[in-house]
Scaffold this motif. Sequence first.
Motif, PDB file in Angstrom:
ATOM      1  N   ASP A 181      -3.392   0.954   7.568  1.00 23.59           N
ATOM      2  CA  ASP A 181      -2.688  -0.055   6.763  1.00 23.59           C
ATOM      3  C   ASP A 181      -3.517  -1.329   6.626  1.00 23.59           C
ATOM      4  O   ASP A 181      -3.715  -1.837   5.510  1.00 23.59           O
TER       5      ASP A 181
ATOM      6  N   HIS B 255       0.642  10.097   9.805  1.00 23.36           N
ATOM      7  CA  HIS B 255       0.909  10.684  11.125  1.00 23.36           C
ATOM      8  C   HIS B 255      -0.313  11.449  11.666  1.00 23.36           C
ATOM      9  O   HIS B 255      -0.779  11.138  12.756  1.00 23.36           O
TER      10      HIS B 255
ATOM     11  N   SER C 233      -2.968   3.449  13.572  1.00 18.99           N
ATOM     12  CA  SER C 233      -4.257   4.118  13.323  1.00 18.99           C
ATOM     13  C   SER C 233      -5.270   3.137  12.746  1.00 18.99           C
ATOM     14  O   SER C 233      -6.469   3.355  12.861  1.00 18.99           O
TER      15      SER C 233
ATOM     16  N   THR D  64       8.476   2.214  12.045  1.00 11.21           N
ATOM     17  CA  THR D  64       7.254   2.998  12.221  1.00 11.21           C
ATOM     18  C   THR D  64       6.984   3.251  13.700  1.00 11.21           C
ATOM     19  O   THR D  64       6.637   4.374  14.091  1.00 11.21           O
TER      20      THR D  64
ATOM     21  N   LYS E 153       0.838  -1.211   0.000  1.00 14.93           N
ATOM     22  CA  LYS E 153       0.000   0.000   0.000  1.00 14.93           C
ATOM     23  C   LYS E 153       0.874   1.263   0.000  1.00 14.93           C
ATOM     24  O   LYS E 153       2.051   1.225   0.405  1.00 14.93           O
TER      25      LYS E 153
HETATM   26  O1  PMV Z   1       3.418   1.585   8.152  1.00 18.53           O
HETATM   27  P1  PMV Z   1       3.834   2.871   7.557  1.00 18.53           P
HETATM   28  O2  PMV Z   1       5.289   3.139   7.624  1.00 18.53           O
HETATM   29  O3  PMV Z   1       3.217   3.055   6.201  1.00 18.53           O
HETATM   30  O4  PMV Z   1       3.201   4.059   8.465  1.00 18.53           O
HETATM   31  C1  PMV Z   1       1.881   4.059   8.824  1.00 18.53           C
HETATM   32  C2  PMV Z   1       1.316   5.425   8.814  1.00 18.53           C
HETATM   33  C3  PMV Z   1       1.396   6.212  10.125  1.00 18.53           C
HETATM   34  O5  PMV Z   1       0.381   7.221   9.968  1.00 18.53           O
HETATM   35  C4  PMV Z   1       2.748   6.873  10.262  1.00 18.53           C
HETATM   36  C5  PMV Z   1       1.108   5.373  11.362  1.00 18.53           C
HETATM   37  C6  PMV Z   1      -0.325   4.866  11.461  1.00 18.53           C
HETATM   38  O6  PMV Z   1      -0.546   3.957  12.275  1.00 18.53           O
HETATM   39  O7  PMV Z   1      -1.218   5.365  10.764  1.00 18.53           O
END
Ligand code: PMV
Length: 345
Positions: A181, A32, A178, A221, A25
Amino acid sequence: MSNDSPLSKIQNPKSKIGEGSAPGKVILCGEHAVVYGQPALAAPVSGVQANVTAQAHLDARCSSAGLQVVSRNLEGFDPAERQRIQQRLWAVADRVKAMLTPPTPTLPYNEGEGIEMPNDMLITIDSTIPIERGLGSGAAIGVAMIRACATYLGLDLSDADVSAMAYETEKLHHGTPSGIDNTVVAYNQPVYFVRGQAIELLRVGAPLHLLVADSGTRGSTANIVSGVRQRRDTDPSAYDALFGQIGDISRKARAVVKSGDVKRLGELFDNNQRLLEQIGVSSPALERLCTAARAAGALGAKLSGAGLGGNMIALITPHTKAAVRAALLAAGAVAVIETVIEETT
Ligand code: PMV
């Protein structure tokens, strides 16, 4: 062996091996800030995939719950990192097993097919999604593993079930994810995501062509998110204002993606990148890539995911693709992939 023992059912050819897969993705806008309740946009990247198989395998006891997890994609990691990742994968597999094991009244077992996950299982991961580069490797492996084990068990899980379970596995990687993902990866569709709210699929008025370029370094992360939290705790009003501005960008981007105004979307990418720099999650390498992409004709560019390494995205057109790709490689990208977010009907 009696006919109703778990092993007699494992030998049923139909349920002998479970398979699951999930895409990578990218986050288009809002990373953030999404942790703090602001909206974000994300889309699957089908050019990279996690594929997982689950099968009975006697003598496979390795994790605390008796699972063996083999990942074929840990080349390039030193032995200590390999072990760290391997242990996390065991923890993910144990969590998946616990969530799928009866009695779990909410699980839709097909009649006669519901069996307990046996104690000795071999789970094999084959993934082309780079690890810890912001492309959702952890979520994709979680989703693919849940699907593989569910198929093995004869369970018919909805995307919502898979996403909710993958959120639990995400906590093992990120601590306080959050949920964006696991949502985008489980639904395999572009989403407009607000933490704690029902999923909204993104309407796409014109195809979005993206180049995804790897800056060459990994970012944890969990550490990056916790660094942002510490800085936010020392200056809440400044950080909440930045998160609010990022949320405005995501809301505008939702409208712009729907209308198909890609030029305006590029401007929003650039604005989002400036705000990500202010919250301290960009890096010189990422900024070099963004600058190079824009100079070569990209409509906009920004880091994607947690930042401080990992990947950036450049919004391109079919005409600018070759020049932007060459510019990204010349500016130090170690890999560049193309992905297209197709128009929705
Ligand atoms: O998993 P990553 O590196 O794509 O980061 C996720 C996105 C953040 O907003 C930084 C963390 C989150 O949990 O949404």
